[in-house]
Design an enzyme around this catalytic site. Sequence first.
Site, PDB file in Angstrom:
ATOM      1  N   CYS A 176      33.792 -38.011  53.341  1.00  0.00           N
ATOM      2  CA  CYS A 176      34.413 -36.437  53.532  1.00  0.00           C
ATOM      3  C   CYS A 176      35.041 -35.909  52.351  1.00  0.00           C
ATOM      4  O   CYS A 176      34.859 -34.948  51.691  1.00  0.00           O
ATOM      5  CB  CYS A 176      34.878 -36.230  54.717  1.00  0.00           C
ATOM      6  N   CYS A 228      31.909 -33.637  52.358  1.00  0.00           N
ATOM      7  CA  CYS A 228      32.369 -32.170  52.754  1.00  0.00           C
ATOM      8  C   CYS A 228      33.280 -31.555  51.729  1.00  0.00           C
ATOM      9  O   CYS A 228      33.078 -30.274  51.338  1.00  0.00           O
ATOM     10  CB  CYS A 228      33.017 -32.158  53.817  1.00  0.00           C
ATOM     11  N   GLU A 244      30.795  -8.817  64.222  1.00  0.00           N
ATOM     12  CA  GLU A 244      30.791  -7.933  65.282  1.00  0.00           C
ATOM     13  C   GLU A 244      29.197  -7.783  65.791  1.00  0.00           C
ATOM     14  O   GLU A 244      29.352  -7.491  67.231  1.00  0.00           O
ATOM     15  CB  GLU A 244      31.508  -6.520  65.098  1.00  0.00           C
TER      16      GLU A 244
END
Length: 453
Positions: free
Chosen positions: A44, A49, A443
């Site tokens: 990672c 990542c 939203e």
Amino acid sequence: MSDKQDFDLIIIGAGSGGVRLARMSAAKGARVAVVESRYLGGTCVNVGCVPKKLFVYGSHAGEDIEDAAGYGWSVPHDQVTFDWTRLVANKNAEIERLNGIYGRMLENAGVTVIEGTASLADANTVVVGERTFTSKHITIATGSWPVVPEVPGKECVLTSNEMFYLPQLPKQAVVWGGGYIAVEFAGILAGLGVDTTLLYRGELFLRGFDDDVREFTAAEMRKKGINLRFGVNIESIETDNAHYAVNLTDGSRLNTGLVMAATGRRALVDGLGLEELGVQLSASGHVVVDDYFQTAVPSITALGDVIGTPQLTPVALAQGMVLSRRLFGDGKGEMDYSSIPTAVFCQPNIGTVGLTEAEAREAGHKLRIYRSEFKPMKHTLSGRDERALMKLVVDDESDRVLGAHMVGPDAGEITQGIAVAIKAGATKAQFDSTIGIHPTSAEEFVTMRDPVA
Ligand code: NDP
């Protein structure tokens, strides 16, 4: 705890899961050592990542500069330059900083870090070079390693490991595979101006993701100029070390400057001597454990990529905490692998949590599907032809939201919050009664009123 052994716990592998287990266990008073042969922080931090996300930012910056023109900035194209070696050097400096933080974190927690390659002499003894250490418990947290399929010429193929240290960018690149790493690296390369072709053996890449997400992502990546070729595989590769000729299963041939395989990762158990001790490996080569990370040998446990659960850092972190409580705490808690949210940092990003539409139908749910596609507000002025997709998979009977899927800017950031709602069992009515945050893309998840199916 026994004083007869050198340690209460020796962990082999200082990646995300191993380090979390070490710190949590040491905090509970256990005498802990971690053996690491490469780098602190594992895949990672070093070749996964973290550097990947930095490269994605770097790659996307080119579009941000172009998009600024619509907002009144003057950005003469011929004055914009990009320096790959600077990006790599800056990335390397950040990784070194993180390696240091990991080292200090372990030191401050009282964990002994042993540098070297470990093997097991018996169920309680770890050998590292000339040294031998005994421990009541041993945890295998050695992670995974990229696999390159067996084709003639495979030795000239790079993997993500090497891509992070590539000395220079080629003009053209072939990315082989259709999973997380392939789509992320295809996006990185294309954003940095490399003429990129992604080859995937199946009909549509990102197997396992929602079909709408897969199709939408393919369309967006094609708009960015990435050549996606599906239903084709690599048969062989020839090279003079500067140019690569890739022979494909459809009889065609591609000339390129680099071939990167992103064709999956295997469990890294080489040389540990696990099977000799009675630890079982599965057909796929993963260490076989029960729900509590226990192997067939009572003193040996395993966690993270090496056990074949989802190969995700937050999964390994959670496993480290559960195992630490089991070995040295109240023993309570177990892993819950349901509704694991995940993001793919292709461009635009994918964020997803819960069931895909196909999985939900397969499980027998009668569904309502809500889907919205739109141009993110930013691109009204930037003029960029990029769209976003949001989708909710809802159980018609209970009204529970079973899955949420998004393709668009910041999909990973947005999906984390949605994951809490889905984990808590939120209904569509509760999504609807939530007030939106305006103006955002997010939203849209609480304003989709009419089912499309
Ligand atoms: P994945 O398993 O995600 O994808 C592997 C890809 O390679 C698939 O498309 C697969 O095809 C293809 N493939 C496998 N074998 C062959 C073969 N012999 N010939 C041609 N194609 C082949 O692996 P990755 O390497 O992309 O990533 C490994 C794991 O790392 C991921 O699964 C993920 O868990 C983790 N990861 C997570 C990230 C994140 O959270 N953002 C980022 C990067 C990695 P098919 O679908 O047909 O099997």
